[in-house]
Structures are given as C-alpha cells and as structure tokens.
Design a protein around this motif. Structure first.
Motif, short mmCIF file in Angstrom:
data_model
loop_
_atom_site.label_atom_id
_atom_site.label_comp_id
_atom_site.label_asym_id
_atom_site.label_seq_id
_atom_site.Cartn_x
_atom_site.Cartn_y
_atom_site.Cartn_z
N THR A 96 14.36 74.17 -28.64
CA THR A 96 13.91 73.32 -29.74
C THR A 96 12.64 72.58 -29.35
O THR A 96 11.72 72.43 -30.17
N HIS A 117 7.30 63.80 -49.91
CA HIS A 117 8.67 63.29 -49.91
C HIS A 117 8.76 62.10 -50.87
O HIS A 117 8.05 61.11 -50.70
N ARG A 152 9.05 72.89 -31.31
CA ARG A 152 8.36 71.73 -31.87
C ARG A 152 6.96 71.60 -31.27
O ARG A 152 6.01 71.22 -31.97
N GLU A 194 15.07 67.46 -42.35
CA GLU A 194 14.15 66.35 -42.53
C GLU A 194 12.77 66.58 -41.95
O GLU A 194 11.85 65.87 -42.28
N ASP A 195 12.60 67.53 -41.07
CA ASP A 195 11.27 67.74 -40.50
C ASP A 195 10.72 69.09 -40.89
O ASP A 195 9.97 69.71 -40.14
N VAL A 236 9.21 61.67 -43.37
CA VAL A 236 8.85 62.72 -42.43
C VAL A 236 7.36 62.94 -42.39
O VAL A 236 6.75 63.05 -41.34
N ALA A 268 5.20 56.35 -30.26
CA ALA A 268 5.52 57.63 -30.88
C ALA A 268 6.75 57.55 -31.77
O ALA A 268 6.99 58.44 -32.59
N LYS A 286 9.57 64.32 -35.70
CA LYS A 286 10.20 65.14 -34.67
C LYS A 286 9.21 65.95 -33.86
O LYS A 286 9.57 66.48 -32.81
N LEU A 287 7.99 66.06 -34.35
CA LEU A 287 6.98 66.73 -33.55
C LEU A 287 6.23 65.72 -32.68
O LEU A 287 5.79 66.05 -31.58
N ARG A 288 6.08 64.52 -33.17
CA ARG A 288 5.22 63.55 -32.49
C ARG A 288 5.74 63.21 -31.09
O ARG A 288 4.99 63.22 -30.13
N PRO A 347 13.06 77.83 -37.69
CA PRO A 347 12.26 78.22 -36.52
C PRO A 347 12.61 77.41 -35.28
O PRO A 347 12.38 77.86 -34.16
N TYR A 348 13.19 76.23 -35.45
CA TYR A 348 13.54 75.43 -34.28
C TYR A 348 14.61 76.14 -33.45
O TYR A 348 14.65 76.00 -32.24
N TYR A 349 15.48 76.86 -34.11
CA TYR A 349 16.59 77.49 -33.39
C TYR A 349 16.47 79.01 -33.40
O TYR A 349 17.03 79.68 -32.55
N TYR A 404 -3.57 55.98 -28.20
CA TYR A 404 -2.91 54.72 -28.56
C TYR A 404 -3.62 53.47 -28.03
O TYR A 404 -3.14 52.36 -28.24
#
Lengths: 284, 158
Positions: free
Chosen positions: B134, A262, B138, A155-156, B80, B23, B106-108, A167-169, A13
């Motif tokens: 979670t 999207h 991620r 959404e992701d 997204v 982020a 959500k990954l960043r 897969p997150y859960y 950054y």
C-alpha cells in the motif's frame, strides 16, 4: 527543484515555528519532572508474564473467520494463526446510513503482544495472552442499499480511478486495460458517486469514554463494486478479557461530483455503537 | 537512556517531527498538542524501545498516532481533495508547499515520510500500520502527481 535538492525539507514546510519549539521544550521539562520510568513488577505484571504463551509452529485448528483471513493477507499466516487463537464474535451486524449499508462480519479479541517495537507483524516475535485483551480486529462490507443508484469509492480515491479495482491493493500497474472509471460507471446509469468510510472510534470503557488505543483501518474496493473495510484497535494498555465489549465505529458517506469535488455538506454519518460477546473459537 | 540524552535526541529531531505533523494536521496548535503528547508518551514508554538507533522512527510513529488521535477526538472530516488554504509558511517555497498540501491525505504522509524524512518503505508501513504494498502504491500515485504538477524538474522512480 529536484528531489535531490538538500533543502527540500526546508522548502516544503519552512522553518520550525518558535511556538512549536517552545512546546517541545515544555514537554521535555515536564517529562524531566516525572520519575524515570522503570519496570515495576506488580502482581498484574507477574500474572501477565506467567500467562504469556509463545507462538510455535504447531498447526492451529481451522476456524472460519473472515477477519483472520483478511488480516492474514496483510500480515501473513503466522499472524492469522495468532488471531485464530483469540475470542471471536461472528454475529453479523448491519447498519444503514444514507444509501450505504455497513455490514460487520466478525470481530476478534486477542491478547497478541509484539515483543519489540519494530512492529513488522509478519516477522516479529510475539506473545499471546489468553487472559488479556490487547488488540481487537474486525472486518466488514460497505454496499449500496437496495433500490439505490450509487457508485461507492474509498476516501482517497479519484473519480478517474477504476470503479471496481483498488490500485492500493491490486497494484497500480495491474489495473485491467478495460477498466471503467468511477465517473464513467456512474454516467452509465446516472448514478450518484458516494465516498464512504467505516473506521473504529475504539473500545468504549465502563465510563463511556474511549479506551486509549491506536486505530488502523482500510477500505478496499471489490470487483462487484462493494467495499471491504478493516479495523484494528491496538490498546495502549491491555485489559482483562471480558464477556462483552462495547465498540464504537464511525460510519459516513458523502457525495462526490464526477469531476472529483467532494460535497462535504452532503455528508451523513453516525457513531455506530454495539456490544459484542466473543467466545473462544471452536476447533473443527 | 538518561533524560538528558532523550532530550538531546528530541531536539535534534524536532524539525522532522514538525514536518510530519504538518503532513497530518493543518493547524499549528494541533501540531503542538500532538508533539507534546508524543514526547510525554515516548518518555514514559522509552524503556520498551530495544534499539535506540531506531529512536527517531519510533518517536515519529508515536507522533503519527497522536496526530490521528487529535483528528478523531475532534471528529473532523478532512476533505480528501480539499485542504484549507493557508499561506505558505516563512522560509518555504510556495509552489512546493501548495503541492504537498494539495495532495490527498493518504498520499501526503507517505510522501513526506519517504521523500522529506528519508524513511524506508517498510518503516513507513510500520508507522502507518498498512501493508508495504500500500505504501508503494501511494508513493506511485504521489509521483504521478509530481509529474503532472511540473513542480519538480525530475522525478525518480523507486
């Protein structure tokens, strides 16, 4: 570049802009002008103190609450028991936006306060007030409307991810070997892929504004292709318990191509506003 | 903690706060608004912080919440998988910058908190109010993205 490079932070950054640094200085000057915060004991503070009840390991009367069950999975049985001591509204509410139906299960109003800022809910000591509302929890389901031909994704999510396993859960390494991807599932019936979400805007105050709060949410795919959504409204300042609360929930969905693009111009959305009237959970 | 001490700590961590705000918020003006709100809120609430050694993590969590509050108040949908194109900032590596900004939202943030800021998984879970499992998932997806991008010569597993 490796992850071990010490200049990774800088490399991503870059430098901190001067304007950002100036804003930091401005904020610090502004806070310096404020009186140093001290705990003031007012009648309200004293009342809260008197009414706080520490959680003990006693058995809690069994009450059916999908919301308590779900957040118990997240944060542990201790937290679930704490939620069940709150006021619960079990009225099923549904709303349709586009081809998706959003169904709210139950809403819990609690006076849970974590005793420190570590916020490891499952382990941290907590206090509960029966007179104040500090956190509001809710869960629900998102599903395709009858007669539609859609596949839902959070959404992701990627269209290459399994259409009915999150897969997150469930664990990234536990995806079933025969899992069908979202795009392959959609291709089977020429279905439309919809990215859908339900997130709390928050608690609506008496003047119509949103009460200051931190908002947590999740959307979790289920084996049948529906999605569970959860919400957590953490009020910055507890308010006295009320007979009714007005909540605002943002519900929305938009199309996603099989390639994962999207299409935001297809988004349909609504601020779903409704009033709940929770009551103390009845013991079995 | 005196205001002088508080201010010194804030200045020491401002680069980290900047990166975390990057982020979440694509626009510099929003990041500045978020950090100002964060500092003011942190000063007002600092009496509730029991362990001053955790000040940075605590302030960072406040900042994350302020960033999301800005997003909600503007009712903007951050796509997204599509991030508004912006030139790489001065002093940055363009490839790395594009990689991180190209990550799904959500990954960043977990990736930045873990790999750039060095927070532990449980700390990240607490900041983002999500289960630690979670966070791990991620980060796993983020590492997959790292491998595919070939921006990094090596990717360590947790």
């Amino acid at each position: 570049m490796t992850l071990k490079e010490k200049n990774l932070q800088q490399a991503v950054y870059g430098d901190v802009p001067e304007s950002f640094q100036h804003r930091v200085q401005y904020a610090l000057r502004h806070t310096q002008e404020e009186e140093r915060p001290v705990k003031r004991f007012t009648l309200r503070t004293a009342l809260i103190t008197l009414l706080l009840v520490a959680i003990v390991g006693a058995a809690v009367a069994a009450v059916a609450s999908i919301t308590a069950d779900r957040f118990g999975e997240f944060y542990g049985e201790k937290y679930k028991d704490a939620l069940l001591q709150g006021d619960i509204d079990t009225t099923l509410r549904t709303r349709q936006v586009g081809d998706v139906i959003y169904a709210l299960d139950d809403v819990i109003v609690t006076g849970i306060t974590l005793d420190n800022e570590e916020d490891n809910r499952g382990e941290d000591p907590m206090s509960i007030s029966d007179e104040m509302c500090s956190r509001i929890y809710a869960t629900g389901t998102m599903r395709a409307a009858e007669g539609t031909n859609v596949v839902l994704i959070p959404e992701d999510y990627l269209t290459t991810d399994p259409w009915n396993f999150d897969p997150y859960y469930g664990g990234h390494d536990n995806i079933p070997a025969d899992a069908v991807s979202v795009k392959d599932k959609a291709a089977q019936t020429d279905a439309t892929i919809l990215c859908t979400r339900a997130t709390a805007n928050g608690l609506v105050g008496t003047g119509g504004e949103l009460v200051n709060a931190d908002i947590g949410y999740s959307g979790i795919l289920q084996e049948d292709g529906t999605m569970v959504f959860t919400m957590e409204i953490d009020l910055h300042e507890p308010i006295p318990r009320q007979d009714e609360y007005t909540l605002s929930v943002y519900i929305a969905n938009h199309q996603v191509t099989p390639e994962g693009e999207h299409l935001m111009d297809t988004r349909v959305s609504e601020d779903w506003v409704f009033t709940i009237a929770p009551s103390k959970a009845e013991a079995n | 903690m005196t205001h002088e001490e508080f201010a010194r700590h804030i200045v020491e961590m401002q680069a980290s706060l900047y990166r975390v705000s990057c982020a979440i918020l694509p626009q510099l003006c929003d990041r500045e608004d978020a950090v100002q709100s964060c500092i003011e809120k942190a000063w007002r609430k600092q009496a509730t912080l029991k362990d001053e050694s955790r000040l940075q993590a605590w302030v960072t969590r406040i900042l994350v919440n302020e960033c999301y509050a800005i997003i909600r108040s503007r009712k903007r949908e951050t796509p997204v998988e599509t991030i508004p194109d912006a030139p790489a900032p001065p002093g940055s590596d363009p490839n790395l910058y594009r990689f991180f900004t190209g990550l799904p939202d959500k990954l960043r943030l977990p990736m930045v908190l873990f790999y750039l800021e060095g927070y532990e998984i449980q700390e990240i879970a607490s900041m983002l109010r999500i289960p630690s499992g979670t966070v791990k998932s991620r980060l796993a997806r983020g590492r997959d993205a790292m491998r595919r991008s070939q921006v990094f010569e090596e990717v360590q597993d947790l």
